[in-house]
Design a protein around this motif. Structure first.
Motif, mmCIF file in Angstrom:
data_model
loop_
_atom_site.group_PDB
_atom_site.id
_atom_site.type_symbol
_atom_site.label_atom_id
_atom_site.label_comp_id
_atom_site.label_asym_id
_atom_site.label_seq_id
_atom_site.Cartn_x
_atom_site.Cartn_y
_atom_site.Cartn_z
ATOM 1 N N GLY A 37 0.805 -1.214 0.000
ATOM 2 C CA GLY A 37 0.000 0.000 0.000
ATOM 3 C C GLY A 37 0.837 1.263 0.000
ATOM 4 N N GLY A 38 2.096 1.158 0.427
ATOM 5 C CA GLY A 38 2.995 2.298 0.411
ATOM 6 C C GLY A 38 3.824 2.404 -0.846
ATOM 7 N N CYS A 39 3.674 1.459 -1.761
ATOM 8 C CA CYS A 39 4.409 1.490 -3.029
ATOM 9 C C CYS A 39 3.656 2.325 -4.062
ATOM 10 N N GLU A 40 4.394 2.779 -5.042
ATOM 11 C CA GLU A 40 3.800 3.464 -6.187
ATOM 12 C C GLU A 40 4.116 2.673 -7.441
ATOM 13 N N PHE A 41 3.063 2.137 -8.052
ATOM 14 C CA PHE A 41 3.185 1.348 -9.279
ATOM 15 C C PHE A 41 2.252 1.959 -10.332
ATOM 16 N N PRO A 42 2.620 3.061 -10.926
ATOM 17 C CA PRO A 42 1.697 3.763 -11.823
ATOM 18 C C PRO A 42 1.326 2.977 -13.076
ATOM 19 N N ALA A 43 2.131 1.970 -13.464
ATOM 20 C CA ALA A 43 1.830 1.198 -14.668
ATOM 21 C C ALA A 43 1.111 -0.112 -14.364
ATOM 22 N N LEU A 44 0.816 -0.395 -13.102
ATOM 23 C CA LEU A 44 0.282 -1.704 -12.715
ATOM 24 C C LEU A 44 -1.070 -1.967 -13.373
ATOM 25 N N ARG A 45 -1.184 -3.144 -13.990
ATOM 26 C CA ARG A 45 -2.427 -3.567 -14.626
ATOM 27 C C ARG A 45 -3.036 -4.800 -13.959
ATOM 28 N N ARG A 46 -2.199 -5.645 -13.348
ATOM 29 C CA ARG A 46 -2.697 -6.880 -12.728
ATOM 30 C C ARG A 46 -2.042 -7.052 -11.359
ATOM 31 N N LEU A 47 -2.862 -7.276 -10.357
ATOM 32 C CA LEU A 47 -2.381 -7.581 -9.016
ATOM 33 C C LEU A 47 -3.146 -8.783 -8.493
ATOM 34 N N GLU A 48 -2.405 -9.819 -8.054
ATOM 35 C CA GLU A 48 -3.021 -11.011 -7.485
ATOM 36 C C GLU A 48 -2.286 -11.373 -6.201
ATOM 37 N N LEU A 49 -3.036 -11.456 -5.121
ATOM 38 C CA LEU A 49 -2.478 -11.814 -3.819
ATOM 39 C C LEU A 49 -3.269 -12.985 -3.249
ATOM 40 N N TRP A 50 -2.542 -14.053 -2.866
ATOM 41 C CA TRP A 50 -3.143 -15.141 -2.110
ATOM 42 C C TRP A 50 -2.854 -14.854 -0.639
ATOM 43 N N LEU A 51 -3.872 -14.454 0.107
ATOM 44 C CA LEU A 51 -3.677 -13.988 1.472
ATOM 45 C C LEU A 51 -3.560 -15.127 2.478
ATOM 46 N N GLY A 52 -4.178 -16.260 2.211
ATOM 47 C CA GLY A 52 -3.939 -17.447 3.012
ATOM 48 C C GLY A 52 -4.712 -17.498 4.321
ATOM 49 N N THR A 53 -4.207 -18.354 5.206
ATOM 50 C CA THR A 53 -4.887 -18.683 6.440
ATOM 51 C C THR A 53 -4.018 -18.356 7.651
ATOM 52 N N THR A 54 -4.666 -18.055 8.765
ATOM 53 C CA THR A 54 -3.922 -17.758 9.988
ATOM 54 C C THR A 54 -3.070 -18.934 10.434
ATOM 55 N N TRP A 55 -3.443 -20.136 10.055
ATOM 56 C CA TRP A 55 -2.646 -21.309 10.431
ATOM 57 C C TRP A 55 -1.228 -21.214 9.886
ATOM 58 N N TYR A 56 -1.049 -20.492 8.788
ATOM 59 C CA TYR A 56 0.269 -20.383 8.155
ATOM 60 C C TYR A 56 0.699 -18.923 7.997
ATOM 61 N N GLY A 57 0.313 -18.098 8.950
ATOM 62 C CA GLY A 57 0.808 -16.722 8.974
ATOM 63 C C GLY A 57 -0.019 -15.715 8.230
ATOM 64 N N GLY A 58 -1.179 -16.106 7.701
ATOM 65 C CA GLY A 58 -2.023 -15.167 6.975
ATOM 66 C C GLY A 58 -2.889 -14.368 7.935
ATOM 67 N N ASP A 59 -2.277 -13.423 8.612
ATOM 68 C CA ASP A 59 -2.942 -12.696 9.693
ATOM 69 C C ASP A 59 -3.471 -11.332 9.279
ATOM 70 N N CYS A 60 -3.608 -11.086 7.997
ATOM 71 C CA CYS A 60 -4.158 -9.807 7.554
ATOM 72 C C CYS A 60 -5.576 -9.631 8.073
ATOM 73 N N GLU A 61 -5.920 -8.395 8.356
ATOM 74 C CA GLU A 61 -7.273 -8.049 8.759
ATOM 75 C C GLU A 61 -7.940 -7.258 7.637
ATOM 76 N N VAL A 62 -9.243 -7.125 7.755
ATOM 77 C CA VAL A 62 -9.980 -6.409 6.713
ATOM 78 C C VAL A 62 -9.460 -4.982 6.568
ATOM 79 N N ALA A 63 -9.055 -4.365 7.662
ATOM 80 C CA ALA A 63 -8.529 -2.996 7.589
ATOM 81 C C ALA A 63 -7.284 -2.925 6.712
#
Length: 322
Positions: free
Chosen positions: A177-203
């Motif tokens: 979110g702090g990066c600047e990618f002005p040419a970016l056309r495709r972004l894909e993130l596999w966020l995963g599960t908390t069992w394996y460190g996927g601790d992102c929150e909705v915020a």
């Protein structure tokens, strides 16, 4: 990636990358290699094996291939028995020779199958090092997210970024979110599960979606394979960046009726050419409402459900964890 992997849900070796066939480089003298393609006609896969350390493969590649013509590189396993240090030593090797690859436009880090390492065990590193080394790089793919470090930066050429993981920690997501990618056309993130460190929150996802407003050319967004897929769907339903998309992928996660209803009640999605919710846990009633809402507008829907293990929220699961 620009060439979608034909892999179901189990990460497998790439067969093509940047519309080029993947060719595994074998140093002279190690074996009788297959005829080598022209340097610019293949995505070159570099991988260690039981007998050949990565450093030897790398030096052979520099000596035996016209690296000034290479446009795509795929890094396979870099360990001979097990990985103790992660990919950082490999990134150091690559970055030190960046000047020898003036045409490099695509790089994939950790083309590794489960027989070589489970996705959650792959140790990454400071991957933004390669973006600094190649300011003209257009495509970066990453498999695995253990010890993944993303440093906020501006990169004017990157068009495609894909991170596959069984668990993506919050810090890399916040750094993106702090990066600047002005040419970016495709972004894909596999966020995963908390069992394996996927601790992102909705915020965290909401902040990323807001930051993607700085990517005016973004046309495909994938926020996939998450425990919090309902919350992600709700965040997406209100995110202004979605209005500019052509395709949206919220597949592989624990999406249920709550997330499906959020998509229906949020901003219109009828402009999308495709929407993938594959591997979901919605009821037939919600699936029917989605079809009625979007299919008349020509949106290609993938609503293939997951196999339920049990009833209720506790029976939901992501497609790729360990």
């Amino acid at each position: 990636m620009s060439d979608r992997m034909r892999m179901g849900y189990y990460p497998s070796h790439l067969t093509s990358f940047r519309s080029l066939p993947v060719h595994t480089f074998v140093p002279a003298g190690d074996a009788r290699p297959a005829p080598r393609p022209a340097a610019d006609s293949a995505a070159w896969r570099l991988a260690a094996d039981w007998d050949t350390p990565f450093e030897r493969v790398w030096r052979g590649f520099l000596d035996e291939v016209r690296t000034e013509d290479v446009v795509a590189v795929v890094v396979g396993p870099w360990w001979t028995e097990w990985d103790e240090d992660g990919i950082d030593p490999v990134l150091e090797l690559l970055a030190a020779e960046a000047h020898r690859f003036p045409r490099l436009r695509a790089l994939f880090l950790a083309d590794v199958e489960s027989e070589e390492s489970e996705i959650s065990w792959i140790k990454q590193g400071t991957v933004t090092r390669v973006l600094r080394a190649w300011p003209e790089l257009e495509e970066l793919g990453i498999r695995g997210a253990d010890d993944l470090v993303v440093e906020p930066l501006r990169h004017d050429a990157l068009r495609t970024l894909r991170i596959e993981s069984g668990g993506l920690a919050p810090d890399p997501v916040r750094a993106l979110g702090g990066c600047e990618f002005p040419a970016l056309r495709r972004l894909e993130l596999w966020l995963g599960t908390t069992w394996y460190g996927g601790d992102c929150e909705v915020a965290d996802v909401e902040s990323l979606l807001a930051a993607l407003g700085r990517c005016p050319d973004l046309r495909h967004l994938g926020l996939q394979n998450s425990d919090i897929q309902d919350g992600i769907a709700a965040a997406v339903s209100a995110a202004p960046v979605v209005a500019g998309l052509r395709s949206l992928d919220l597949s592989m996660g624990a999406l249920g009726d709550e997330g499906g209803a959020a998509l229906l009640s949020g901003q219109p999605l009828t402009h999308l050419s495709s929407l993938s919710l594959r591997h979901h846990f919605m009821t037939g009633e919600l699936v029917g409402r989605l079809r009625e809402s979007l299919e008349p507008h020509g949106t290609d829907l993938d609503l293939t459900p997951a196999t339920r293990r049990s009833r209720g929220v506790e029976g939901r699961y992501v497609a790729v964890g360990e």
